[in-house]
Design a protein around this motif. Structure first.
Motif, short mmCIF file in Angstrom:
data_model
loop_
_atom_site.label_atom_id
_atom_site.label_comp_id
_atom_site.label_asym_id
_atom_site.label_seq_id
_atom_site.Cartn_x
_atom_site.Cartn_y
_atom_site.Cartn_z
N ARG A 93 71.18 10.84 31.20
CA ARG A 93 72.30 11.68 30.75
C ARG A 93 72.46 11.56 29.24
NH1 ARG A 93 77.65 11.43 29.42
NH2 ARG A 93 77.62 9.15 29.54
N THR A 96 75.15 16.06 29.22
CA THR A 96 76.13 16.29 30.29
C THR A 96 77.28 15.30 30.15
OG1 THR A 96 74.35 16.99 31.77
CG2 THR A 96 76.45 16.41 32.79
N LEU A 101 80.01 15.35 35.35
CA LEU A 101 79.12 14.74 36.34
C LEU A 101 79.91 14.18 37.52
CD1 LEU A 101 76.29 13.87 37.17
CD2 LEU A 101 76.60 11.80 35.81
N GLU A 150 67.51 16.48 31.95
CA GLU A 150 68.28 17.53 31.29
C GLU A 150 67.37 18.51 30.55
OE1 GLU A 150 72.58 15.54 30.35
OE2 GLU A 150 71.01 15.24 28.87
#
Length: 298
Positions: A93, A96, A101, A150
């Protein structure tokens, strides 16, 4: 003297009859038989009664209440013996947000881990704008492991009077604000997003050019024009772009063309180059909505 035969003594005791007596069978009287129509009517009424009973059970509240009571009790029991969420491990991550999340996961610390649905959580996470792939593992008794992949921003694309951020597949990243990615190269042209990844991969081998690159413009969906700082236009060929970039690197390092008053250099012809002398007017496109169709170099 002749023998005299003795008389046999009579046997004492009773004599039993070995033969079994068979009682006569008497047929029970029969009642009146039901007709076929009566039996069919009784069957239909029984089926109707069963359907009504099942429908009442289905719509009645007490079976659902009983089911909820049993389910709640079972879940609370699993929590008491340690099956509750105590740790959520997330890797990959960057863009995000943690709130997005966890909202998608729909979990809370101390909640029952057996209620957590990895498939539903995966479906929710895949809707997040930055997420390309995700792996979700429910590790009993109390841990959830999440691995994110991502979408990576690689450039800014100026089009339709706006500047947006695109990823390696040429897709716009709607959650990315262009002003936060001013370090990324700027590309223009309708077909630019699909070819930007290939262009940047090629330019990685030419750091001298990359350091002074201002804007790359896709021309007629066939080739690229590069605008170098401060205001130099380089017309690249459609084929064998690497040879042209080798020549451009030599011009920058050895000929110091960036320090000279040159407007444009055409490298589309393999065995020659065309140099246009400079002028007082800058020919490089600016990062403004009205410049999307300027500077194509055709």
């Amino acid at each position: 003297m002749p023998r005299v035969a003795k008389k046999k003594k009579p046997l004492r005791g009773s004599v039993r009859q070995s033969a079994k007596s068979v009682a006569p069978q008497v047929e029970a009287p029969r009642g009146p038989r039901l007709s076929f129509g009566v039996r069919l009517a009784m069957l239909v009424l029984g089926a109707i009664f069963l359907m009504v009973f099942v429908t009442w059970i289905y719509h009645s509240s007490w079976p659902r209440s009983l089911g909820r009571f049993i389910a709640t009790g079972t879940i609370e029991t699993t929590k008491r013996i340690g099956f509750e969420i105590k740790d959520v491990s997330v890797s990959g991550r960057r863009y995000t947000s943690k709130k997005e999340l966890f909202d998608a996961l729909n979990i809370r610390a101390g909640g029952p881990i057996l209620v957590f649905d990895p498939e539903q959580a995966y479906a929710n996470i895949r809707q997040l704008p930055w997420v390309e792939k995700a792996t979700i593992i429910r590790s009993l008794p109390n841990r959830i492991v999440i691995q994110l992949t991502e979408r990576q921003p690689i450039a800014r694309w100026q089009h339709n009077e706006t500047i947006s951020v695109i990823d390696g597949e040429g897709r716009e990243l709607t959650a990315a604000k262009a002003e936060f990615f001013s370090n990324l190269p700027l590309v223009m042209g309708e077909a630019a997003p699909e070819q930007t990844k290939t262009l940047l991969a090629t330019l990685q081998n030419y750091p001298v050019v990359t350091r002074v690159l201002k804007t790359a413009v896709r021309v007629s969906e066939r080739r690229w024009n590069l605008y170098l700082n401060p205001d130099l236009l380089i017309r690249l060929p459609e084929d064998d772009m690497e040879s042209a970039l080798d020549k451009l690197t030599s011009l920058i390092e050895d000929k110091k063309i960036l320090d000279r008053d040159i407007k444009a250099i055409d490298l589309r012809i393999p065995d020659r180059m065309i140099i246009e002398p400079g002028s007082s007017t800058s020919n490089a496109p600016q990062e403004a909505p009205s410049t999307q169709k300027k500077g194509t170099g055709e």
